[in-house]
Design an enzyme around this catalytic site. Structure first.
Site, short mmCIF file in Angstrom:
data_model
loop_
_atom_site.label_atom_id
_atom_site.label_comp_id
_atom_site.label_asym_id
_atom_site.label_seq_id
_atom_site.Cartn_x
_atom_site.Cartn_y
_atom_site.Cartn_z
N VAL A 41 95.83 -90.15 -35.36
CA VAL A 41 94.52 -90.66 -34.99
C VAL A 41 93.72 -91.01 -36.24
CG1 VAL A 41 92.38 -90.13 -33.77
CG2 VAL A 41 94.54 -89.27 -32.91
N HIS A 122 96.79 -90.48 -30.42
CA HIS A 122 96.66 -89.17 -29.81
C HIS A 122 97.99 -88.72 -29.20
CE1 HIS A 122 92.37 -89.60 -30.34
NE2 HIS A 122 92.16 -88.41 -29.81
N LYS A 174 93.82 -96.60 -46.47
CA LYS A 174 92.54 -96.07 -46.96
C LYS A 174 92.64 -95.63 -48.42
CE LYS A 174 91.19 -94.71 -42.28
NZ LYS A 174 90.54 -93.72 -41.41
N MET A 175 93.40 -96.38 -49.19
CA MET A 175 93.52 -96.07 -50.61
C MET A 175 92.17 -96.19 -51.31
SD MET A 175 96.56 -95.08 -51.40
CE MET A 175 96.45 -95.20 -53.18
N GLY A 482 109.75 -72.55 14.28
CA GLY A 482 110.71 -72.51 15.38
C GLY A 482 111.99 -73.28 15.11
N SER A 551 112.91 -76.94 3.73
CA SER A 551 113.09 -78.16 2.92
C SER A 551 111.76 -78.87 2.71
CB SER A 551 114.12 -79.10 3.57
OG SER A 551 113.87 -79.32 4.93
#
Length: 638
Positions: A41, A122, A174-175, A482, A551
């Site tokens: 992120v 993310h 982001k140098m 039943g 079931s």
């Protein structure tokens, strides 16, 4: 000649047409590179793509004006542009400043066309990243220079390698926020190289960049004089992606998409060539049947061709009339694919509901859709350490290895050899939601060595000897509804009619065949699967089988239905309201469940999914067990 005739600004319609033709000719033959940006992120993926669009002049003036206005609203300082807004299209993304969905963008340069997928960082949206990576030729993995290699960086790198992407760019972004430090860059590259080697990434191209400032994006930056490598866009323009694919060098494979029968004089098989080369006269084999023939014609939209190659859509006509339909694969006769119905596969679970071992899902591979069940995972992978962890299931975004069984044999190739014939998705049968992406590793040896043994006395012979039609009367409903009582009466009435029957009762089966199973969701599914297999064998013997099982899940009842011959499965919904069933409570089970002594009890803390369209519905508040039995027999024996 007038001044206008000499001035290149004033062109005739013919000259304009020539320019357009030249332009179209140039761009028509450009190669296409599909790539993704991924990472953690706030590593700057959307900003980088926005910068690429901006620098490649793919933004119109009105879009630029809107972008500048939106940038001021988003809080971008000074006269800068927030390039991420070009890509983050959802309102939720703009509000949070993150990417949620996969955003696809197209742009072009003089040398190449591009489709780029901006994938979310993310962890909860890892499934979206897998979607974007599934068709990519190259991955740009971004790392924030201030943070270094993070967990999500490792996760995405692992997925990139797992999905077979060979070209990887490590973009240390982001140098500008670390003063363009070579030391920081070298340390990040060293850390990533150690991790990449541990997961099998053999090579990658590291580039120091600033998406916001534009450093080393389209041209070398004066801010990084210590870096003498290639800039990002020139690398994307020049990287060789065809040598990593080599689709034409592989044997011929073409999944059949549809049978083209416009008239009685033409019958062809259409599809996209997955690998190899084909031409008239080539011997081919149709899988899984194994029938062989030769190619008579290779037909395209533009007419017959002398040859077609991987990536082209064609229609093949064959010299012989052999059975072939959608989902089958036409292959080179001398180099057939493997055919099997059991595989070891790597799964990336993409659903918020955890995987249920034994449950039947739709498996879509190539142009074929089959029913498949997933066994308990062999292990789950810890993407940070590559450790194999014991696991009973797979949760959202988990990666694991498990065996898969399909309801019939399918032609396939290991994913490492062919993505089209080795990659698949799993789809929930009732929600139609994609729950997993998978890659076939290999067929299980057991699947290759076990073959169905043909017998001389067929199931029709067994039924004829008993003078009856086999059937499965599947009584489903809540505990106390039943079912067992009605099933017992049905069997007694059929016995008086000289019918050959067998009653499978839920409690009785759990005393023997299924005594090792509990009442978790996975165990309930396995319980029904085993009963279904037994019922199938009994119908093969010509019997009328009566079953009385709660079931509770529709998908498992449909799984049993699919095992039977058409029309032999009769679902009987014994529809008794919960309060009525609980009032009967002859076994005292509801009382124990209410007090917490019984866990996973249907109707209390475990769901019951009523049938949508049962063959018979029995309302026990309006019918006696005798009347219910008569209604069932009337449906079975008109």
């Amino acid at each position: 000649m007038t001044t206008q005739d000499q001035d290149p600004i004033y062109k005739t319609d013919a000259l304009i047409a020539e320019d357009i033709d030249a332009y179209l000719e140039t761009h028509q033959h450009k190669t296409m590179l599909r790539f993704i940006t991924c990472g953690s992120v706030d590593d700057g993926k959307s900003t980088l793509i926005g910068r690429l669009l901006y620098d490649s002049k793919m933004i119109f003036e009105d879009q630029l004006a809107t972008l500048e206005a939106d940038s001021k609203k988003s809080g971008t300082q000074g006269e800068g542009i927030d390039f991420a807004l070009l890509v983050d299209g959802l309102a939720a993304e703009r509000e949070q400043g993150i990417t949620i969905d996969v955003a696809y963008r197209f742009f072009t340069t003089e040398k190449r066309k591009f489709i780029v997928a901006d994938t979310p960082g993310h962890e909860q949206y890892t499934r979206n990243m897998v979607t974007g990576a599934s068709t990519a030729d190259l991955a740009v993995i971004l790392i924030d220079a201030r943070k270094g290699v993070l967990t999500q960086t490792k996760r995405h790198s692992y997925l990139v390698h797992l999905l077979g992407i060979k070209n990887v760019v490590l973009a240390v972004n982001k140098m500008d926020l670390v003063d363009y430090s070579q030391e920081v860059f070298d340390q990040i590259v060293s850390d990533y190289r150690a991790f990449a080697a541990s997961i099998g990434i053999e090579a990658f191209v590291p580039i120091p960049i600033s998406g916001y400032m534009g450093d080393n994006i389209t041209a070398p930056s004066d801010n990084t004089p210590w870096y003498d490598g290639v800039s990002l866009l020139p690398h994307l323009e020049e990287v060789d992606i065809e040598s990593t694919k080599e689709p034409q060098a592989a044997p011929f494979r073409m999944p059949v998409q549809w049978v083209n029968r416009p008239n009685l004089d033409f019958r062809g098989f259409s599809g996209l060539i997955a690998s190899g080369v084909i031409q008239p006269g080539d011997p081919v084999r149709v899988l899984p049947s194994g029938k062989t023939s030769k190619v008579a014609r290779v037909v395209t939209y533009d007419g017959d061709r002398a040859m077609a190659v991987a990536g082209e859509a064609v229609t093949l006509t064959l010299e012989d009339e052999i059975d072939c339909s959608r989902g089958q694969v036409i292959v080179a006769a001398q180099s057939p694919l493997e055919v099997a119905d059991q595989f070891e596969s790597t799964l990336i679970w993409m659903d918020e509901q955890e995987m249920v071992p034994g449950r039947a899902y739709w498996l879509k591979i190539g142009t074929q859709t089959v029913s498949a069940t997933v066994q308990h995972p062999k292990y789950e992978v810890n993407v940070n350490t590559q450790e194999h962890l014991a696991s009973k299931t797979l949760d959202l975004n988990a990666i694991g290895v498990a065996n898969i069984t399909t309801d019939r044999e399918i032609p396939f190739a290991p994913y490492g050899e062919n993505h089209d014939l080795g990659g698949f998705i799993l789809v929930d049968k009732f929600t139609n939601q994609t729950v997993a992406a998978g890659m076939i590793n290999f067929a299980l040896r057991r699947a290759q060595n076990i073959h169905w043994q043909a017998t001389d006395i067929a199931r029709e012979d067994h039924a004829a000897m008993k003078n009856q039609k086999p059937a499965v009367i599947w009584l489903t409903g809540l505990s106390g509804s039943g079912k067992s009582t009605i099933g017992n009466i049905v069997e007694k009435k059929l016995a008086r009619m000289n019918r050959h029957t067998f009653l499978l009762d839920g409690d009785n089966v759990r005393h023997g065949l299924n005594k090792d199973l509990g009442f978790t969701e996975a165990d309930r599914i396995e319980n029904i699967r085993r009963v279904g297999e037994v019922a199938k064998l009994m119908t093969d013997a010509g019997l009328i089988v009566i079953t009385a099982f709660i079931s509770p899940f529709r998908s498992e009842r449909e799984m049993v239905r699919a095992m039977m011959q058409p029309g032999e499965f009769v679902e009987v919904f014994v529809d008794t309201p919960l309060e009525v069933a609980e009032a009967r409570d002859v076994k005292g089970l509801y009382a124990k469940a209410r007090s917490g002594q019984l866990k996973n009890f249907t109707g209390i803390d475990s769901p019951y999914e009523a049938p949508d369209a049962p063959e018979i519905r029995v309302d026990t508040t309006e019918m006696t067990p005798e009347q219910a039995a008569d209604a069932i027999i009337a449906r079975l024996i008109p």
